[in-house]
Motif scaffolding. Structure first.
Motif, PDB file in Angstrom:
ATOM      1  N   THR A 149      -7.221  -0.356  -4.599  1.00  0.00           N
ATOM      2  CA  THR A 149      -7.172   0.695  -3.583  1.00  0.00           C
ATOM      3  C   THR A 149      -7.309   0.128  -2.165  1.00  0.00           C
ATOM      4  OG1 THR A 149      -9.551   1.003  -3.859  1.00  0.00           O
ATOM      5  CG2 THR A 149      -8.119   2.532  -5.044  1.00  0.00           C
ATOM      6  N   ILE A 160     -11.776   6.486  -5.398  1.00  0.00           N
ATOM      7  CA  ILE A 160     -11.799   5.009  -5.313  1.00  0.00           C
ATOM      8  C   ILE A 160     -12.723   4.455  -6.395  1.00  0.00           C
ATOM      9  CG2 ILE A 160     -12.636   3.090  -3.872  1.00  0.00           C
ATOM     10  CD1 ILE A 160     -11.443   4.687  -1.444  1.00  0.00           C
ATOM     11  N   ALA A 180     -13.604  -0.255  -3.148  1.00  0.00           N
ATOM     12  CA  ALA A 180     -12.260  -0.386  -2.559  1.00  0.00           C
ATOM     13  C   ALA A 180     -11.850  -1.860  -2.512  1.00  0.00           C
ATOM     14  CB  ALA A 180     -12.249   0.199  -1.148  1.00  0.00           C
ATOM     15  N   PHE A 235     -10.777   4.752  -9.635  1.00  0.00           N
ATOM     16  CA  PHE A 235      -9.702   3.753  -9.711  1.00  0.00           C
ATOM     17  C   PHE A 235     -10.289   2.364  -9.967  1.00  0.00           C
ATOM     18  CE2 PHE A 235      -7.061   6.673  -6.813  1.00  0.00           C
ATOM     19  CZ  PHE A 235      -6.278   7.137  -7.862  1.00  0.00           C
ATOM     20  N   GLY A 282      -2.328   8.807  -7.598  1.00  0.00           N
ATOM     21  CA  GLY A 282      -2.618   7.370  -7.558  1.00  0.00           C
ATOM     22  C   GLY A 282      -2.201   6.673  -8.839  1.00  0.00           C
ATOM     23  N   CYS A 336      -8.715   1.893   1.278  1.00  0.00           N
ATOM     24  CA  CYS A 336      -9.315   3.090   1.876  1.00  0.00           C
ATOM     25  C   CYS A 336      -8.907   3.147   3.351  1.00  0.00           C
ATOM     26  CB  CYS A 336     -10.829   3.085   1.726  1.00  0.00           C
ATOM     27  SG  CYS A 336     -11.559   4.634   2.288  1.00  0.00           S
ATOM     28  N   SER A 344       0.835  -1.211   0.000  1.00  0.00           N
ATOM     29  CA  SER A 344       0.000   0.000   0.000  1.00  0.00           C
ATOM     30  C   SER A 344       0.864   1.253   0.000  1.00  0.00           C
ATOM     31  CB  SER A 344      -0.901   0.032   1.240  1.00  0.00           C
ATOM     32  OG  SER A 344      -1.937  -0.900   1.128  1.00  0.00           O
ATOM     33  N   VAL A 358      -5.922   5.499  -0.122  1.00  0.00           N
ATOM     34  CA  VAL A 358      -6.694   6.740  -0.282  1.00  0.00           C
ATOM     35  C   VAL A 358      -7.435   7.029   1.031  1.00  0.00           C
ATOM     36  CG1 VAL A 358      -8.571   7.810  -1.607  1.00  0.00           C
ATOM     37  CG2 VAL A 358      -7.048   6.169  -2.732  1.00  0.00           C
TER      38      VAL A 358
END
Ligand code: G3P
Length: 218
Positions: free
Chosen positions: A108, A98, A127, A101, A74, A110, A59, A88
């Motif tokens: 992702t 998100i 996510a 993405f 990102g 979160c 991450s 994120v």
């Protein structure tokens, strides 16, 4: 349960990886700063170095808080290595990002989740991981483990692909409690992972086995 280590320290990552049980790494701007990593290109190179040590997801957190900035950052982070997951923050622009993405196939995480509603919102946005902070809730006299249980109960009612990543894990009982609830992943310091191996009866038992062997074999 997947085991991630929550650090930007390359030696600790190597140590955990050498155990053969490491599934990934989580970092955040505070952990990067702790290692003295500063400047965009140094930070990006550090993520690549981490990806070269561990085989699983890493991450990498954005520092922008506006939609366009989060997207721009990102996309750069995701292009660094196939194992990068863009971290994120749980803010309205973060949720929008998100969703974007997710539509582009960028994974992702979160972060800064402190309530079941935040977890639900991030899951709806697509996510890959949500990170409820167990230890930081405990720090303010609220059960972090109870939040993991609430999120698990909610996710069990639906078919989200989102994985519950119990973050801000500080000690072995956090790991055990989260595993009993069925959190998909935990992330914590090397000390919390190593503490799982320790038991005084194991140490006493081994000492006695070796002493008994030595009596007849020395
Ligand atoms: O990386 C996010 C989270 O794991 C932070 O943990 O110990 O700083 O609350 P902690």
């Amino acid at each position: 349960m997947k085991f991630f280590i929550d650090t930007a320290n390359l030696e600790e990552i190597k140590q955990a990886n050498d155990l053969g049980i490491l599934d990934g790494v989580t970092t955040n701007p505070s952990l990067m700063a702790k290692e003295g990593i500063a400047g965009e290109s140094n930070i990006q190179q550090h993520y690549v170095n981490i990806c070269n040590i561990v085989g699983g997801d890493v991450s990498a957190e954005v520092i922008s808080t506006d939609y366009e900035g989060i997207i721009r950052e990102g996309e750069v982070l995701a292009a660094l290595h196939k194992n990068i997951v863009v971290k994120v923050p749980m803010i309205a622009d973060g949720i929008r990002a998100i969703k974007y993405f997710s539509s582009k196939g960028i994974r992702t995480n979160c972060t800064l989740i402190f309530s079941p509603g935040q977890a639900l919102l991030a899951a709806k946005a697509g996510a890959t991981y949500i990170s409820p902070f167990v230890g930081r809730l405990d720090d303010v006299s609220t059960s972090g483990v109870d939040l993991i249980a609430q999120i698990k109960a909610i996710f069990n009612n639906y078919t989200f692909d989102t994985q519950i990543l119990a973050a801000s894990v500080r000690h072995p009982m956090h790991v055990i409690d989260c595993a009993m609830i069925g959190a998909d992943v935990m992330t914590g310091p090397l000390s919390a992972i190593m503490a799982l191996a320790k038991h005084p009866l194991t140490d006493n038992g081994l000492e006695k086995f070796l002493a008994d062997y030595a009596k007849l074999n020395s």
